[in-house]
Design a protein around this motif. Sequence first.
Motif, short mmCIF file in Angstrom:
data_model
loop_
_atom_site.label_atom_id
_atom_site.label_comp_id
_atom_site.label_asym_id
_atom_site.label_seq_id
_atom_site.Cartn_x
_atom_site.Cartn_y
_atom_site.Cartn_z
N LYS A 61 8.85 -9.62 3.54
CA LYS A 61 9.10 -7.82 3.75
C LYS A 61 8.67 -7.17 2.73
O LYS A 61 8.09 -6.01 2.85
CB LYS A 61 10.44 -7.72 4.37
N VAL A 62 9.10 -7.53 1.64
CA VAL A 62 9.08 -6.57 0.43
C VAL A 62 7.61 -6.73 0.03
O VAL A 62 7.02 -5.76 -0.27
CB VAL A 62 9.75 -7.26 -0.73
N CYS A 63 6.84 -8.01 0.40
CA CYS A 63 5.49 -8.03 0.04
C CYS A 63 4.60 -7.12 1.07
O CYS A 63 3.67 -6.33 0.53
CB CYS A 63 4.86 -9.33 0.08
N VAL A 64 4.98 -7.15 2.19
CA VAL A 64 4.18 -6.03 3.12
C VAL A 64 4.39 -4.63 2.72
O VAL A 64 3.50 -4.09 2.73
CB VAL A 64 4.56 -6.36 4.48
N LEU A 65 5.82 -4.29 2.41
CA LEU A 65 5.88 -2.97 1.94
C LEU A 65 4.97 -2.52 0.58
O LEU A 65 4.71 -1.49 0.70
CB LEU A 65 7.24 -2.86 1.77
N TRP A 66 5.07 -3.48 -0.27
CA TRP A 66 4.45 -3.27 -1.63
C TRP A 66 2.92 -3.15 -1.33
O TRP A 66 2.38 -2.37 -1.77
CB TRP A 66 4.76 -4.39 -2.40
N LEU A 67 2.28 -3.90 -0.46
CA LEU A 67 0.95 -3.80 -0.16
C LEU A 67 0.65 -2.32 0.51
O LEU A 67 -0.50 -1.99 0.03
CB LEU A 67 0.37 -4.87 1.04
N ALA A 68 1.53 -1.93 1.37
CA ALA A 68 1.25 -0.57 2.09
C ALA A 68 1.37 0.56 0.97
O ALA A 68 0.71 1.47 0.73
CB ALA A 68 2.23 -0.30 3.21
N ALA A 69 2.42 0.39 0.02
CA ALA A 69 2.65 1.19 -1.13
C ALA A 69 1.37 1.06 -2.15
O ALA A 69 1.07 2.19 -2.84
CB ALA A 69 3.82 1.04 -1.85
N GLU A 70 0.81 -0.03 -2.39
CA GLU A 70 -0.12 -0.32 -3.44
C GLU A 70 -1.39 0.41 -2.99
O GLU A 70 -2.12 1.08 -3.80
CB GLU A 70 -0.38 -1.89 -3.43
N SER A 71 -1.76 0.38 -1.54
CA SER A 71 -2.79 1.20 -1.20
C SER A 71 -2.89 2.75 -1.68
O SER A 71 -3.70 3.26 -2.15
CB SER A 71 -3.16 0.95 0.04
N TRP A 72 -1.49 3.29 -1.32
CA TRP A 72 -1.52 4.68 -1.65
C TRP A 72 -1.62 4.81 -3.27
O TRP A 72 -2.16 5.72 -3.63
CB TRP A 72 -0.17 5.15 -1.16
N LEU A 73 -0.96 3.95 -3.99
CA LEU A 73 -1.18 4.16 -5.32
C LEU A 73 -2.50 4.21 -5.97
O LEU A 73 -2.87 4.74 -6.68
CB LEU A 73 -0.31 2.99 -6.02
N ILE A 74 -3.23 3.12 -5.35
CA ILE A 74 -4.56 2.87 -5.69
C ILE A 74 -5.54 4.15 -5.61
O ILE A 74 -6.27 4.75 -6.18
CB ILE A 74 -5.42 1.95 -5.02
N PHE A 75 -5.13 4.82 -4.35
CA PHE A 75 -5.87 6.21 -4.05
C PHE A 75 -5.47 7.26 -5.04
O PHE A 75 -6.14 8.08 -5.53
CB PHE A 75 -5.40 6.58 -2.65
N LEU A 76 -4.21 7.31 -5.14
CA LEU A 76 -3.60 8.24 -5.82
C LEU A 76 -4.30 8.27 -7.54
O LEU A 76 -4.61 9.13 -8.05
CB LEU A 76 -2.06 8.26 -5.97
#
Length: 193
Positions: A61-76
């Motif tokens: 669950k933490v990995c899934v949430l991290w991948l979703a957040a990582e995409s936003w961080l990459i964009f940012l």
Amino acid sequence: GWRISLFEITFLLLVLIWLFRLVFKKSPVIRFFPWISVPFGIIWLLALVSTMRADFPFLIKVCVLWLAAESWLIFLYFANQLQNRRLLMAVFIALLAGGALQAFLGLGQYISGGTLGLGFFGEAKTFMQMRAGEYLVSRVSGTFGHPNNLAGFLSMILPLNLALLFAPLRRRFRVALALLLVLLTTVLVLTLS
């Protein structure tokens, strides 16, 4: 589990350098681009709700949430760093060149029916000759090791290629982009078939 690749390590170092510059050199403030950040936030909240209801181990669950957040961080990160046109075009060219290289490798794998010696990148040998009922299906993977990873990369490059195809560029660049579009689409089909 939590897959950590060279990209994640490099990206973490880039973000740390960026944050260091923001704190100690009084760089410009971080722009959040609400028309992009709000949809990313909604996607992250939907991922949070769905993972809370899923019957998965906590680490997954933490990995899934991290991948979703990582995409936003990459964009940012990239949206705040790539502010001049020359640097932006350099990144576009690097991405398109990487896509072209992967496409040529994938096409070579398909024509030769082998991994071109790239099996050390992962599971490439197991996907070169897969059974689909009575038939053997050959899926190419470039240097990604898995056809789905190559398809994901090429799917990211295609919209960029299309956007540049309609940009005000010289005719020869648009012809090259059109040829690259055909190549990328062909290899994308080979990864999925």
